[in-house]
Design an enzyme around this catalytic site. Structure first.
Site, PDB file in Angstrom:
ATOM      1  N   HIS A 160       0.808  -1.231   0.000  1.00 16.25           N
ATOM      2  CA  HIS A 160       0.000   0.000   0.000  1.00 16.25           C
ATOM      3  C   HIS A 160       0.838   1.277   0.000  1.00 16.25           C
ATOM      4  O   HIS A 160       0.307   2.354  -0.269  1.00 16.25           O
ATOM      5  CB  HIS A 160      -0.909   0.036   1.234  1.00 16.25           C
ATOM      6  N   GLY A 178      -2.063   2.485   4.777  1.00 17.56           N
ATOM      7  CA  GLY A 178      -2.524   1.140   5.093  1.00 17.56           C
ATOM      8  C   GLY A 178      -1.504   0.277   5.808  1.00 17.56           C
ATOM      9  O   GLY A 178      -1.263  -0.879   5.405  1.00 17.56           O
ATOM     10  N   ASP A 218      -3.400 -11.083  -1.367  1.00 17.36           N
ATOM     11  CA  ASP A 218      -3.784 -10.466  -0.096  1.00 17.36           C
ATOM     12  C   ASP A 218      -5.281 -10.170  -0.117  1.00 17.36           C
ATOM     13  O   ASP A 218      -5.895 -10.024  -1.184  1.00 17.36           O
ATOM     14  CB  ASP A 218      -2.981  -9.165   0.041  1.00 17.36           C
TER      15      ASP A 218
END
Length: 375
Positions: free
Chosen positions: A131, A139, A167
């Site tokens: 992120h 994040g 993920d």
């Protein structure tokens, strides 16, 4: 090259804070468990270097890196720094190792690009921070080691790179970096309507980006369909020189931050399906907020990557590693089932393939034939 695992003791005892999801031990558990299993001889372990700021500027801005280092040194950020760089927030708090810890994960991915110059397999369980943005934390990710690892592979002569991300959360930082790069294939499976609320089915970049939002309760059978009809065919058609797999452990049923219902077999089987498809393979960690499921999954992934057999029952010393974990402040840690201590591989979580999964996979699979071919 003999498969290598990159790790560091900086992760042991390091925490984002008492109430943060990343308060749980993760990389340290992988090191302890793989060693207890006899899967990590000294010859296959490398201590992760800590990346220096100059090395990180290939993706991150000097201003952000200076702010990150200053926040670690002073233990505080001002409002301007918080607003611009996303530091000192609930998601990205100030903590004692807030530069050194992510710089270690980034250093491992940078080193992996060098180690894989001539081929091989590398596991960086402290990586997968997908992120992170160039000028801000995002994040739980202060740096984006996945981007840095891809750039390192490029500097070491690798042209076509396939990045696959399984993920539970979308790979927004990696997509930001490479969605317009014809030599990078991006595939992300992630739970729909979950933060960061990006990665819609129709988001395709210039045609090398495949985003597959998965509905709640996605099971192993559905993910096997995704693997066999989308992920593997797309990678085969792309013909990569290297594969990077972000193997976030938050997509399994036990994770507190997602509502998918995979077993860790989905990750192991995806890894096994992808490793023959390129001469270079970088396996990253990622999300994962249940200490037992993370430790078991990333240790099992190392076993798959390094051609180890996963036993049905763990030996006593490995079981002791898992029994020594705690998950304070979360209901899932109050009465953990016995198999969290005694096994690495979950029981399969099969089910029906729902129409919405079938249709989304078919929509993306139809694009595989339109991808630009290797020159």
């Amino acid at each position: 090259m003999t498969p290598l695992l990159l790790g560091s003791e900086i992760y042991r005892g390091s925490s984002y804070g008492k109430w943060h999801p990343l308060r749980v031990p993760r990389v340290s558990t992988v090191l302890d468990l793989t060693r207890a299993m006899g899967w990590l001889p000294a010859a296959q372990f490398r201590t992760s270097p800590r990346a220096k700021p100059a090395a990180l500027t290939v993706w991150h801005t000097p201003e952000y890196l200076a702010a990150l280092q200053s926040a670690e040194t002073t233990g505080a950020v001002d409002s301007g720094t918080r607003d611009r760089h996303g530091l000192g927030t609930n998601s990205n708090p100030v903590f004692a190792e807030m530069y050194r810890r992510p710089a270690t994960g980034a250093g491992a991915s940078l080193l992996a690009g060098e180690l894989l110059r001539d081929g091989g397999r590398v596991h960086n369980p402290g990586g997968g921070t997908h992120h992170g943005m160039p000028d801000r934390a995002n994040g739980f990710c202060y740096l984006n080691d996945a981007v840095l690892g891809i750039l390192s592979l490029r500097r070491n002569g690798v042209r076509r790179i396939a990045y696959i991300d399984i993920d539970a959360h979308h790979m927004d930082g990696v997509e930001h970096a490479f969605s317009d790069d014809p030599d990078t294939l991006l595939i992300s499976t992630h739970e729909e309507r979950r933060w960061p609320f990006t990665g819609a089915l129709m988001d395709a970049g210039i045609g090398q980006t495949f985003n597959l939002p998965l509905p709640r309760a996605t099971n192993d059978t559905e993910f096997a369909h995704v693997r066999d009809r989308l992920i593997r065919p797309a990678v085969e058609a792309f013909g990569p020189d290297a594969i990077v797999l972000q193997c976030g452990a938050d997509a399994v049923e036990e994770d507190p931050l997602s509502r998918l219902t995979l077993s860790n077999n989905a990750h192991f089987d995806t890894l096994a399906a992808l490793t023959p498809l390129a001469p270079r393979f970088l396996l990253l960690g990622g999300g994962g907020y249940n200490p037992w499921s993370v430790g078991r999954l990333w240790s099992g992934a190392w076993a798959v990557l390094s051609d180890q057999d996963i036993p049905d029952r763990l030996p006593p010393n490995a079981e002791a590693v898992l029994r020594g974990l705690r998950f304070d402040g979360n209901s899932r840690g109050k009465n953990p089932p016995d198999h969290w201590f005694t096994t690495i591989r979950d029981a399969p979580r099969s089910g029906v393939i729902r129409g919405e999964v079938w249709d989304r996979v078919a929509h993306l699979a139809a694009r595989i034939g339109t991808m630009p071919k290797a020159g």
